[in-house]
Design a protein around this motif. Structure first.
Motif: not given
Length: 252
Positions: A99-116
């Motif tokens: 959800l904009k504006p994008i927060k760093k902590e939310d982006l970290i969670k999304s990348l973790h979800k992508f990788k796992t």
């Protein structure tokens, strides 16, 4: 990991790129694209990335218009400013969103979800479901603003707004009769609330109603200069890339 960003606001794309590279220096942003037409052309001539970040609503259409033209299997993380009802559709279908504006902590969670995530969900069905919701929402664009004064309220009708512009972080609505009203929304928020068939974001500072255009002049290097009624406080010259999208918008 190779990442593609599709975002029609360059400052948002650069910000997302910066956060991604700060989180993981091994992330390589291979391209930042602005719209549907540009993205379709890019996909037809380039190797597909490992992950795509895309805004839902782009200047020349919805991101789903890209996916309907290009077949690919890489996961997608949507970036969006839509309300909670639309966001629930992303959650139910297990496609992530930011959800904009994008927060760093939310982006970290999304990348973790992508990788796992071992088996990403079937993108085609997810897009169909979300697109149906978005099309339904598009029928309910804002029709008016309720503006408070010191001891009362008044309304500003959207159909009478010639254009919006920002100055010193204040958003102004300029009416067809040249009256000016301050509006408590950013340009990004207004883009989500207004009918994209009627209003076009010609620059970071201006969002215009098509009825306000009185003249379109060719400028240098493929740029366009717009003349509006009422006249704007400053000259409006669109970038070359924005001018191409603008002409497509006018000609549909």
């Amino acid at each position: 990991m190779k990442v593609l960003i599709i975002e029609d606001e360059l400052h948002n794309a650069k910000r997302l790129k910066g956060i991604l590279e700060d989180i993981d220096p091994e992330i390589e942003v291979i391209a930042m694209l602005e719209g549907v037409t540009e993205s379709i052309s890019w996909f037809k001539n380039q190797h597909h990335p490992d992950l795509i970040f895309t805004d839902v609503r782009l200047t020349d259409g919805l991101c789903f218009d890209i996916f309907s033209e290009v077949a690919f299997k890489c996961p997608v993380i949507f970036t969006s400013a839509f309300d909670e009802y639309a966001l629930r559709a992303f959650q139910v279908n297990s496609i992530d969103y930011l959800l904009k504006p994008i927060k760093k902590e939310d982006l970290i969670k999304s990348l973790h979800k992508f990788k796992t995530t071992v088996h990403p969900p079937y993108l085609g069905q997810v897009m169909d479901d979300i697109a149906a919701i978005l099309k339904q929402q598009q029928k309910n664009y804002r029709a008016r603003f309720l503006i408070p004064t010191r001891d009362s309220f008044y309304t500003v009708m959207i159909k009478e707004v010639a254009y919006f512009y920002t100055e010193h972080r204040i958003t102004w609505a300029v009416m067809a009769n040249n009256r000016h009203h301050t509006i408590p929304f950013t340009m990004e928020e207004l883009e989500e609330q207004l009918d994209p068939d009627v209003f076009f974001r010609v620059s970071r500072q201006y969002l215009i109603n098509n009825f306000s255009i009185t003249r379109i002049n060719n400028y240098f290097n493929g740029k366009l200069q717009l003349m509006l009624n009422p006249e704007t406080p400053e000259k409006i010259v669109m970038s070359r890339d924005r001018s191409k999208i603008f002409k497509q918008w006018l000609d549909r």
